[in-house]
Design a protein around this motif. Structure first.
Motif, mmCIF file in Angstrom:
data_model
loop_
_atom_site.group_PDB
_atom_site.id
_atom_site.type_symbol
_atom_site.label_atom_id
_atom_site.label_comp_id
_atom_site.label_asym_id
_atom_site.label_seq_id
_atom_site.Cartn_x
_atom_site.Cartn_y
_atom_site.Cartn_z
ATOM 1 N N VAL A 27 0.848 -1.188 0.000
ATOM 2 C CA VAL A 27 0.000 0.000 0.000
ATOM 3 C C VAL A 27 0.884 1.238 0.000
ATOM 4 C CG1 VAL A 27 -1.777 1.261 1.267
ATOM 5 C CG2 VAL A 27 -1.787 -1.249 1.279
ATOM 6 N N SER A 28 0.641 2.130 -0.948
ATOM 7 C CA SER A 28 1.353 3.397 -1.024
ATOM 8 C C SER A 28 0.611 4.431 -0.189
ATOM 9 C CB SER A 28 1.444 3.865 -2.478
ATOM 10 O OG SER A 28 2.089 5.117 -2.553
ATOM 11 N N LEU A 29 1.347 5.086 0.719
ATOM 12 C CA LEU A 29 0.781 6.093 1.596
ATOM 13 C C LEU A 29 1.083 7.480 1.036
ATOM 14 C CD1 LEU A 29 2.032 4.606 4.991
ATOM 15 C CD2 LEU A 29 -0.166 4.174 3.857
ATOM 16 N N ALA A 30 0.409 8.490 1.561
ATOM 17 C CA ALA A 30 0.714 9.863 1.180
ATOM 18 C C ALA A 30 2.188 10.120 1.501
ATOM 19 C CB ALA A 30 -0.180 10.824 1.954
ATOM 20 N N GLY A 31 2.883 10.764 0.618
ATOM 21 C CA GLY A 31 4.304 11.016 0.838
ATOM 22 C C GLY A 31 5.191 9.980 0.183
ATOM 23 N N GLY A 32 4.593 8.894 -0.331
ATOM 24 C CA GLY A 32 5.363 7.916 -1.078
ATOM 25 C C GLY A 32 5.845 6.696 -0.316
ATOM 26 N N ASP A 33 5.679 6.669 1.003
ATOM 27 C CA ASP A 33 6.066 5.473 1.748
ATOM 28 C C ASP A 33 5.166 4.309 1.361
ATOM 29 O OD1 ASP A 33 8.139 6.649 3.248
ATOM 30 O OD2 ASP A 33 6.701 7.431 4.694
ATOM 31 N N VAL A 34 5.722 3.092 1.411
ATOM 32 C CA VAL A 34 4.956 1.887 1.085
ATOM 33 C C VAL A 34 4.958 0.964 2.296
ATOM 34 C CG1 VAL A 34 4.816 -0.156 -0.399
ATOM 35 C CG2 VAL A 34 5.472 2.053 -1.373
ATOM 36 N N VAL A 35 3.779 0.479 2.655
ATOM 37 C CA VAL A 35 3.614 -0.468 3.755
ATOM 38 C C VAL A 35 3.149 -1.785 3.161
ATOM 39 C CG1 VAL A 35 2.277 -0.979 5.838
ATOM 40 C CG2 VAL A 35 3.001 1.353 5.375
ATOM 41 N N THR A 36 3.738 -2.892 3.632
ATOM 42 C CA THR A 36 3.332 -4.212 3.168
ATOM 43 C C THR A 36 2.600 -4.938 4.280
ATOM 44 O OG1 THR A 36 5.253 -4.343 1.710
ATOM 45 C CG2 THR A 36 4.125 -6.406 2.202
ATOM 46 N N SER A 37 1.437 -5.477 3.942
ATOM 47 C CA SER A 37 0.641 -6.241 4.896
ATOM 48 C C SER A 37 0.515 -7.675 4.386
ATOM 49 C CB SER A 37 -0.748 -5.623 5.024
ATOM 50 O OG SER A 37 -1.555 -6.395 5.884
ATOM 51 N N SER A 38 0.656 -8.619 5.293
ATOM 52 C CA SER A 38 0.457 -10.027 4.958
ATOM 53 C C SER A 38 -0.862 -10.456 5.588
ATOM 54 C CB SER A 38 1.607 -10.864 5.506
ATOM 55 O OG SER A 38 1.411 -12.226 5.205
ATOM 56 N N ILE A 39 -1.843 -10.780 4.738
ATOM 57 C CA ILE A 39 -3.156 -11.198 5.217
ATOM 58 C C ILE A 39 -3.500 -12.538 4.589
ATOM 59 C CG2 ILE A 39 -3.902 -8.812 5.560
ATOM 60 C CD1 ILE A 39 -5.574 -9.045 3.007
ATOM 61 N N THR A 40 -4.522 -13.193 5.104
ATOM 62 C CA THR A 40 -4.899 -14.463 4.505
ATOM 63 C C THR A 40 -5.410 -14.226 3.085
ATOM 64 O OG1 THR A 40 -7.190 -14.433 5.268
ATOM 65 C CG2 THR A 40 -5.545 -15.454 6.742
ATOM 66 N N THR A 41 -5.183 -15.189 2.234
ATOM 67 C CA THR A 41 -5.655 -15.092 0.855
ATOM 68 C C THR A 41 -7.176 -15.030 0.831
ATOM 69 O OG1 THR A 41 -3.690 -16.208 0.037
ATOM 70 C CG2 THR A 41 -5.606 -16.251 -1.394
ATOM 71 N N GLU A 42 -7.820 -15.733 1.743
ATOM 72 C CA GLU A 42 -9.277 -15.701 1.836
ATOM 73 C C GLU A 42 -9.762 -14.281 2.138
ATOM 74 O OE1 GLU A 42 -12.946 -17.862 4.293
ATOM 75 O OE2 GLU A 42 -10.888 -18.234 4.905
ATOM 76 N N ALA A 43 -9.093 -13.601 3.072
ATOM 77 C CA ALA A 43 -9.477 -12.229 3.410
ATOM 78 C C ALA A 43 -9.253 -11.284 2.238
ATOM 79 C CB ALA A 43 -8.694 -11.745 4.626
ATOM 80 N N ALA A 44 -8.137 -11.445 1.538
ATOM 81 C CA ALA A 44 -7.848 -10.596 0.371
ATOM 82 C C ALA A 44 -8.928 -10.767 -0.693
ATOM 83 C CB ALA A 44 -6.473 -10.928 -0.191
ATOM 84 N N GLU A 46 -12.076 -11.823 -0.167
ATOM 85 C CA GLU A 46 -13.330 -11.279 0.345
ATOM 86 C C GLU A 46 -13.369 -9.754 0.245
ATOM 87 O OE1 GLU A 46 -13.980 -12.718 4.316
ATOM 88 O OE2 GLU A 46 -14.235 -14.790 3.644
ATOM 89 N N LEU A 47 -12.197 -9.106 0.450
ATOM 90 C CA LEU A 47 -12.125 -7.653 0.374
ATOM 91 C C LEU A 47 -12.066 -7.151 -1.075
ATOM 92 C CD1 LEU A 47 -9.596 -6.967 3.270
ATOM 93 C CD2 LEU A 47 -12.039 -6.409 3.250
ATOM 94 N N GLY A 48 -11.802 -8.058 -2.013
ATOM 95 C CA GLY A 48 -11.713 -7.672 -3.412
ATOM 96 C C GLY A 48 -10.523 -6.771 -3.699
ATOM 97 N N LEU A 49 -9.415 -6.992 -2.983
ATOM 98 C CA LEU A 49 -8.250 -6.135 -3.139
ATOM 99 C C LEU A 49 -7.618 -6.293 -4.513
ATOM 100 C CD1 LEU A 49 -6.566 -6.601 0.339
ATOM 101 C CD2 LEU A 49 -7.956 -4.680 -0.462
ATOM 102 N N ALA A 50 -7.286 -5.158 -5.111
ATOM 103 C CA ALA A 50 -6.634 -5.125 -6.421
ATOM 104 C C ALA A 50 -5.831 -3.836 -6.506
ATOM 105 C CB ALA A 50 -7.670 -5.177 -7.534
ATOM 106 N N THR A 51 -4.897 -3.788 -7.420
ATOM 107 C CA THR A 51 -4.136 -2.572 -7.644
ATOM 108 C C THR A 51 -5.097 -1.416 -7.892
ATOM 109 O OG1 THR A 51 -2.297 -3.831 -8.564
ATOM 110 C CG2 THR A 51 -2.379 -1.495 -9.104
ATOM 111 N N GLY A 52 -4.872 -0.315 -7.171
ATOM 112 C CA GLY A 52 -5.739 0.857 -7.293
ATOM 113 C C GLY A 52 -6.819 0.946 -6.223
ATOM 114 N N SER A 53 -7.028 -0.136 -5.464
ATOM 115 C CA SER A 53 -8.029 -0.102 -4.392
ATOM 116 C C SER A 53 -7.629 0.919 -3.335
ATOM 117 C CB SER A 53 -8.155 -1.471 -3.708
ATOM 118 O OG SER A 53 -8.647 -2.449 -4.576
ATOM 119 N N THR A 54 -8.595 1.690 -2.857
ATOM 120 C CA THR A 54 -8.365 2.613 -1.747
ATOM 121 C C THR A 54 -8.606 1.853 -0.454
ATOM 122 O OG1 THR A 54 -9.079 4.487 -3.085
ATOM 123 C CG2 THR A 54 -9.117 4.773 -0.705
#
Length: 69
Positions: A27-44, A46-54
């Motif tokens: 996830v890119s934050l304001a200012g350009g920092d990037v945070v990486t989260s490791s979540i279950t594939t099932e949760a990802a 269910e959330l419908g996460l994709a590039t560009g998701s807010t």
């Protein structure tokens, strides 16, 4: 949705790398920092996460460790 966690950082998903059990989400934050989260594939899925998701990165930790060199 209201949360008690105060460390809430809005951002945009820039990369989703699914695995058999866990998915890495960058996830890119304001200012350009990037945070990486490791979540279950099932949760990802269910959330419908994709590039560009807010999303909101919520940091809740019992320990935060700092090091100085």
């Amino acid at each position: 949705m209201k949360l008690s966690a105060r460390n809430q950082l809005p951002g945009t998903v820039v990369e989703v790398t699914p695995g058999a059990v866990t998915t890495a989400v960058k996830v890119s934050l304001a200012g350009g920092d990037v945070v990486t989260s490791s979540i279950t594939t099932e949760a990802a899925d269910e959330l419908g996460l994709a590039t560009g998701s807010t999303v909101t990165v919520i940091v809740k930790a019992s320990d935060v460790i700092l090091a100085v060199e």
